[in-house]
Design a protein around this motif. Structure first.
Motif, PDB file in Angstrom:
ATOM      1  N   LEU A  92      25.558   7.849 -16.876  1.00 20.16           N
ATOM      2  CA  LEU A  92      24.236   8.047 -17.452  1.00 20.16           C
ATOM      3  C   LEU A  92      23.179   8.094 -16.345  1.00 20.16           C
ATOM      4  O   LEU A  92      22.290   8.946 -16.350  1.00 20.16           O
ATOM      5  CB  LEU A  92      23.919   6.918 -18.432  1.00 20.16           C
ATOM      6  CG  LEU A  92      22.632   7.088 -19.226  1.00 20.16           C
ATOM      7  CD1 LEU A  92      22.789   8.154 -20.277  1.00 20.16           C
ATOM      8  CD2 LEU A  92      22.235   5.767 -19.879  1.00 20.16           C
ATOM      9  N   CYS A  93      23.303   7.184 -15.378  1.00 23.04           N
ATOM     10  CA  CYS A  93      22.347   7.166 -14.260  1.00 23.04           C
ATOM     11  C   CYS A  93      22.461   8.446 -13.438  1.00 23.04           C
ATOM     12  O   CYS A  93      21.446   9.020 -13.023  1.00 23.04           O
ATOM     13  CB  CYS A  93      22.582   5.949 -13.373  1.00 23.04           C
ATOM     14  SG  CYS A  93      21.993   4.443 -14.135  1.00 23.04           S
ATOM     15  N   ALA A 127      20.744  11.073 -15.334  1.00 23.16           N
ATOM     16  CA  ALA A 127      19.292  10.923 -15.250  1.00 23.16           C
ATOM     17  C   ALA A 127      18.767  11.466 -13.928  1.00 23.16           C
ATOM     18  O   ALA A 127      17.738  12.154 -13.884  1.00 23.16           O
ATOM     19  CB  ALA A 127      18.911   9.455 -15.408  1.00 23.16           C
ATOM     20  N   SER A 157      18.761  15.139 -13.948  1.00 20.47           N
ATOM     21  CA  SER A 157      17.684  15.655 -14.796  1.00 20.47           C
ATOM     22  C   SER A 157      16.315  15.526 -14.145  1.00 20.47           C
ATOM     23  O   SER A 157      15.443  16.371 -14.335  1.00 20.47           O
ATOM     24  CB  SER A 157      17.657  14.900 -16.116  1.00 20.47           C
ATOM     25  OG  SER A 157      18.950  14.685 -16.593  1.00 20.47           O
ATOM     26  N   LEU A 158      16.125  14.444 -13.378  1.00 22.93           N
ATOM     27  CA  LEU A 158      14.805  14.181 -12.789  1.00 22.93           C
ATOM     28  C   LEU A 158      14.592  14.928 -11.484  1.00 22.93           C
ATOM     29  O   LEU A 158      13.462  15.262 -11.126  1.00 22.93           O
ATOM     30  CB  LEU A 158      14.640  12.676 -12.539  1.00 22.93           C
ATOM     31  CG  LEU A 158      14.500  11.776 -13.764  1.00 22.93           C
ATOM     32  CD1 LEU A 158      14.638  10.313 -13.357  1.00 22.93           C
ATOM     33  CD2 LEU A 158      13.160  12.008 -14.445  1.00 22.93           C
TER      34      LEU A 158
END
Lengths: 329, 279
Positions: free
Chosen positions: B247-248, B251, B254-255
């Motif tokens: 998940l990290c 993220a 995505s960022l």
């Protein structure tokens, strides 16, 4: 060629009554390219901005689950149902709480930060500005998920300082407790959008002429007196815009609440936008199936739109009055 | 002399405070990067610590392939780039026609622009959803692009109109003498000089499109393979067995584009935002 002439003068069109219709037709035909260039804009804006404003009103009169055509006409029943729905009022109350707490706290913090960073002798202010602006420019949906992960897995570590200070007896459930969830959302909201207001205040501070400060210094004004008599009045115009942008933005908060709590637990952090989303599309992702109530959602949307309209009209009235007072001076 | 020393000490203290708060401010970002490189055991032991005991790059490969973030990334990129292209083209065209030409009906259009610019858009997702549905575009990337472009045209047109009306009339006149028509004037004369405006608006459209969560969420409910990075990440958190380190990594994937864009174009972004409040 006629377009050029008209564009240059911009004056009244040929007014001969008899030839009016014909000359209008001629200018319309001569402006063919202008219309062609405007067509995509007009069509898409009509479809995605103007039409939805009016269309949502139409759905409010039907009991409709979103499948097929709306046919079950119920008159004003949806409005009555919204007005008597405790969940609606709770969501509205939470939206109000979010706005009333976030706006003053965030604006004071942003102003302090802007005042510190506005000092021309402070080196690296561009770097700090970037640092504090980073949360505002990145997707709150994604950042919210990261924060949720931090709090969910390591909430104990985060609540340690609170335990030590004796503020609480047990580890805090920042998002899991109905008493805390809304406050956690507000705190994260303050952190998230502060950067925008910092930039706005910095821009406002830069519009204040330096000689006003010099004049105040000559008059023997100290730092605080300068702040009260030069900075505050100088920020009044920009400040008003900032306050209303912050209010309208806060009332419409969605992504943050959606990813952090989804409005829960037990609707404790439900805001207007998540309420509307749930009624319109059902509860997604939690396994709890809620049948969509498009009519009800539209009625709530309409009331919410009305509320926003009141806020923005208030803003324009306030700005106009301020300008008028300034000119009257 | 002592006064000077005092001033220096005070400035040092200011830096110390600014840095400490700044560090706390971006901590979630740093933590996401650090955690994306941890093993699962490392993640659970490490708590809120930043550094992995040994960086595990496989998390990224796994997030990209197995957790579909590669697909989500491409979807988001396609949506954002297409949205930017159409928004720029349509708003520049409309802004040009409105700023440099007169024609019957112009006042009506200007009135509508002003009204929708000032009115809050409130919550109009239901009719938009219905419209997309009746066009048969539900669960397509096109629907997200269309709704994003459609919703952003008023602002962009407003900006381009303001920009084009500041340009001197001689600019067109010279080209017109050379026999340039409407299209040539627009594409050869006006568009090239509007590069700064295109850059600013393009940047903003890209950022808001990449960060958009609501529209792709609503329009891709039925097709997981069409999710954007934000929606994909959201769906990932709602799975029963969520893999935290993946998940990290997701993220961070995505960022990253927005952080890179921000670092590169920080000055322009900040100036443009500051300009919005002054106007």
């Amino acid at each position: 060629m006629s377009t050029t002439r008209l564009a240059r003068t911009g004056g009244p069109r040929p007014a001969a009554a008899a030839g009016r219709g014909r000359s209008l037709w001629r200018t319309v035909r001569a402006s063919g390219w202008s219309y062609a260039y405007l067509a995509p804009f007009v069509v898409l804006t009509a479809a995605f901005v103007v039409y939805p404003i009016f269309a949502s009103l139409g759905y409010t009169f039907y009991d409709w689950d979103g499948i097929g055509e709306p046919s079950d006409f119920v008159g004003l029943a949806n409005f009555k149902q919204v007005a008597t729905d405790g969940y609606f009022w709770r969501a509205l109350g939470n939206s109000a709480l979010y706005t009333l707490v976030l706006v003053p706290v965030q604006l004071v913090l942003a102003l302090v930060l802007a005042l510190v960073l506005n000092n021309p002798r402070l080196r690296g202010s561009t770097f700090y500005r970037a640092l504090y602006f980073l949360p505002a420019i990145t997707s709150i949906a994604i950042v919210g998920i990261v924060l949720k992960l931090m709090l969910a897995n390591f909430g104990d570590a985060v609540s340690k300082p609170f335990l030590k200070l004796g503020l609480t007896d047990e580890p805090l459930q920042f998002l899991g407790s109905p008493h805390l969830s809304m406050w956690t959302v507000i705190a994260i909201g303050i952190w998230n959008t502060l950067g925008y207001n910092m930039i706005y205040f910095l821009a406002g501070l830069q519009t204040i002429p330096k000689d006003q400060y010099e004049a105040a210094q000559i008059d023997g004004a100290g730092r605080f007196a300068q702040f009260v008599h030069v900075t505050i009045p100088g920020l009044r115009n920009v400040g008003l815009v900032i306050v209303f942008l912050a209010i309208v933005g806060s009332l419409q908060v969605f992504d943050l609440v959606m990813v952090l709590t989804g409005g829960g637990p037990f609707y404790s952090s439900d805001v207007i936008t998540t309420y509307i989303y749930r009624e319109a599309f059902g509860q997604v992702g939690t396994g709890v199936a809620v049948e969509p109530h498009i009519g009800l959602a539209s009625a709530a949307s309409f009331l919410f739109g009305l509320l926003l309209l009141v806020v923005t009209s208030g803003q324009m009235l306030a700005i106009r009055r301020l300008r008028a007072r300034k000119e009257g001076k | 002399m002592t006064e000077l020393k005092g001033a220096r000490a005070r400035r040092g203290l200011t830096h110390l405070v600014l840095l400490a708060i700044g560090f706390a401010y971006v901590y979630p970002f740093l933590w996401a990067v650090g955690s994306s490189l941890k093993t699962k055991i490392d993640f659970l032991d490490g708590g809120l610590g930043l550094l992995p005991s040994r960086p595990v790059w496989e998390n990224y490969a796994q997030a990209w392939r197995e957790a579909s973030f590669g697909t989500y990334f491409v979807n988001t990129l396609v949506i954002s780039v297409t949205t930017v292209a159409f928004t720029l083209l349509f708003t520049a065209m409309a802004g040009y026609a409105l700023a440099r030409h007169t024609f019957p009906g112009k006042k009506i259009i200007l009135g509508v622009i002003l009204a929708t610019y000032l009115l809050p858009h409130g919550y109009t997702i239901v009719p938009i959803y219905d419209l997309i549905n009746s066009l048969g575009l539900l669960n397509t990337l096109t629907s997200v692009i269309l709704a994003q472009v459609g919703g952003g045209l008023v602002f962009g047109t407003f900006m381009f109109m303001a920009y084009f009306s500041t340009l001197p009339r001689e600019l067109e006149e010279a080209a017109r003498v050379d026999g340039a028509g409407f299209n040539t004037l627009f594409f050869r004369v006006m568009l090239p000089v509007s590069k700064p405006m295109m850059a600013t608006l393009g940047l903003f459209t890209f950022i808001s499109s990449w960060n958009n969560f609501f529209l792709p969420l609503v329009f891709t409910l039925g097709r997981p393979e069409l999710r954007t990075v934000g929606v994909g990440l959201y769906a990932f958190t709602n799975q029963t067995t969520t893999d935290w380190t993946l998940l990290c990594a997701g993220a961070v994937i995505s960022l990253a584009p927005i952080v890179v864009v921000f670092v590169v174009a920080q000055r322009y972004i900040v100036e443009a935002i500051a300009g919005a409040v002054k106007a």
